[in-house]
Design an enzyme around this catalytic site. Structure first.
Site, PDB file in Angstrom:
ATOM      1  N   ASP A  60      22.973 -40.651   3.163  1.00  0.00           N
ATOM      2  CA  ASP A  60      23.942 -40.793   2.073  1.00  0.00           C
ATOM      3  C   ASP A  60      24.959 -41.901   2.332  1.00  0.00           C
ATOM      4  OD1 ASP A  60      22.684 -38.472   1.034  1.00  0.00           O
ATOM      5  OD2 ASP A  60      24.042 -37.199   2.185  1.00  0.00           O
ATOM      6  N   GLU A 104      22.050 -37.141  -9.089  1.00  0.00           N
ATOM      7  CA  GLU A 104      23.157 -37.021  -8.144  1.00  0.00           C
ATOM      8  C   GLU A 104      23.542 -38.409  -7.636  1.00  0.00           C
ATOM      9  OE1 GLU A 104      21.382 -34.396  -5.301  1.00  0.00           O
ATOM     10  OE2 GLU A 104      20.077 -35.936  -4.454  1.00  0.00           O
TER      11      GLU A 104
END
Length: 531
Positions: free
Chosen positions: A34, A189
């Site tokens: 991420d 997301e």
């Protein structure tokens, strides 16, 4: 003369390569998922998720986007990060780092405690504020600043949602408004907003953080939409014919950044497969160039895929010093590479005259709620050798101290020195595979021997475990164990494998003494400096 020649060669090796081309992916290997990146002048800063490990959110600095040096952790004290009872599925999810008007902001989600929050600082290497808690829910929050306003975007109820906030108080200033649902892929997301050529661009991930992962983008003239998707979505994925044989898979969760020279770049997560269709190192940080013409859609690396060897022009490269292969434990503090499972009791760990001393507790490596006496670093390479020297002090019967290849509380391989019921000491190897536990035959210590070297050698298919009683001159191989059982595909979880040093005992008594720890990668990758 030789001294002058050596000095000249050293200067040449450390000078930036002004017309450099090419680099190796991943740019930050091992469990670094991420990624989010921000440019401040000619400096770049990057953060990653950390899940159940403490300190949380490692932060890196670079001058060229290729060579990264860890400068600390954003969340380095318990008032910022409570991980009590967080398992490997919990803790800190995706962070975003941004900069506005002299201040850095990092926004993220603690899925195990209270949800979304941000912290801020004027110097990312010298400590961050306590959490500023936020109302809007959803994971993977991001920030966008414009004209004195701060916007927060996240994904409650699987929809990309926007609101305006005060970043210093956390007050939500406008209602949350759903602005895009993605292109139809599951789990929309990782939203980020950028403005270019009068357009607001909304970048997200879809498909779930596994083989079907990808990156899509939409744009609007108004920040609240409506957003029109790129007809060429996804702009990054390996879930197609072009990427089907690529050793990199699961590409997604990206962030864009513009360098001072005007070039655009993308960082993303992905994983490297080994031992068939398995991955163990977790999701790593990758880099790709982006072509982004005026009023056009961004194009990632020409065809929306990335490679291990990127034969592309780069910014002038400024390599940092590689990490030292040996930690002699002779510093006043632990290096940034070391982390703990959940919030540790730091009184159980000390650096003393070139030794790491770890107090044993009755919390085992299988415990899913408390923090065992276990200090870990990421496995960053598929091929590596790790070695430590350990002895026991005041060891009760049943005490164990050694080295663990740790994927989760349910899945780990442990090579350790132990005190047996008859008072003698021996080396044991244990496999924990969910509900299954297996011990290899013990290796007794020779008479008069009190210390042992423990070694793990990793290859794509196996971990080899060995011990030495003569200072590392000769090793006895205990067993080879298949790597696949610690893979994400088998063991589950979102984190990669770690190498840990631990001490446990049923009575909570005794102390382990580690003289050193070696981590020796066998690959062309350079481990980023952690100090």
């Amino acid at each position: 003369m030789k001294t002058l020649q050596a000095l000249a060669i050293g200067l040449l090796l450390t000078m930036p390569r002004l017309n450099a081309a090419g680099y190796d992916n991943p740019v930050i290997p091992g469990f670094h998922p991420d990624p989010s990146v921000v440019a401040v002048g000619d400096d770049f800063y990057l953060v990653n998720s950390s899940f159940c490990y403490f300190p949380g959110v490692p932060i890196y600095h670079s001058k060229d986007l290729v060579n990264w040096r860890q400068i600390g952790h954003v969340l380095d004290r318990e008032s910022q990060l409570s991980l009590k009872e967080a398992n490997v599925w919990g803790g800190i999810y995706a962070p975003t780092i941004r900069y506005d008007n002299g201040r850095f902001y990092m926004i993220t989600t603690n899925v195990s405690n209270r949800g979304n929050f941000l912290v801020h600082t004027t110097d990312p290497a010298k400590g961050w504020s306590d959490p500023v808690w936020l109302k809007q829910e959803g994971i993977d929050p991001s920030l966008y600043f414009e004209d004195g306003r701060c916007y927060m975007v996240s994904n409650p109820d699987n929809g990309i949602t926007l609101c305006e906030i005060d970043p210093l108080t956390g007050e939500q200033l406008t209602e949350s408004r759903r602005i895009w649902d993605g292109t139809g892929g599951r789990y929309p997301e990782a939203p980020h907003i950028y403005k270019k050529d009068g357009w607001y661009y909304l970048l997200i991930a879809e498909g779930g953080t596994e083989m079907g992962h990808g990156v899509t983008i939409a744009r609007s003239k108004d920040i609240y939409g409506p957003y029109t998707p790129n007809p060429s979505n996804p702009i990054l994925t390996h879930f197609n014919r072009a990427g089907q044989y690529n050793p990199i898979q699961g590409t997604g969760h990206a962030d864009l950044v513009q360098a001072p020279d005007g070039s655009w770049w993308l960082v993303c997560l992905a994983f490297r497969q080994q031992n068939g269709a398995h991955h163990l190192l977790g999701r790593e940080t990758y880099l790709a160039p982006v072509r982004w013409d005026k009023d056009a859609w961004p194009v990632v690396n020409g065809n929306g895929t990335i490679d291990l060897t990127m034969d592309v022009p780069t910014l002038p490269l400024q390599p940092s010093a590689p990490a030292e292969p040996r930690d002699d434990f002779d510093g006043p503090d632990f290096g940034f590479e070391w982390v703990w499972l959940r919030n540790p009791d730091m009184t159980n760990y000390s650096l003393d005259n070139g030794q790491l001393r770890v107090k044993a507790t009755d919390v085992t490596l299988d415990n899913r709620k408390s923090s065992p006496s276990l200090i870990l670093r990421r496995q960053e390479h598929i091929n590596f050798t790790a070695v430590t020297k350990v002895s026991l002090e005041d060891a009760p019967v049943g005490m164990e101290a050694g080295i663990s290849i740790f994927a989760s509380e349910q899945s780990h391989y442990d090579l350790f020195l132990t005190r047996q019921k008859n008072g003698s000491k021996a080396v044991e190897l244990r496999y924990r595979l969910n509900e299954l536990t297996h011990y290899e035959p013990i290796v007794p210590l020779p008479d008069g021997c009190s210390t042992v070297e423990l070694k793990v050698t990793a290859s794509p298919n196996t971990y080899r475990f060995a011990c030495s009683f003569d200072g590392g001159n000769t090793y006895t191989v205990i067993a080879d164990m298949n790597t696949r059982y610690l893979s994400t595909e088998t063991a589950g979880g979102f984190t990669g494998t770690f190498i840990g040093l631990f001490a446990t005992s049923p009575s909570g008594q005794g102390e382990a003494v580690f003289d050193y720890f070696d981590y020796l990668p066998e690959t062309g990758y350079t481990t980023p400096s952690k100090k």
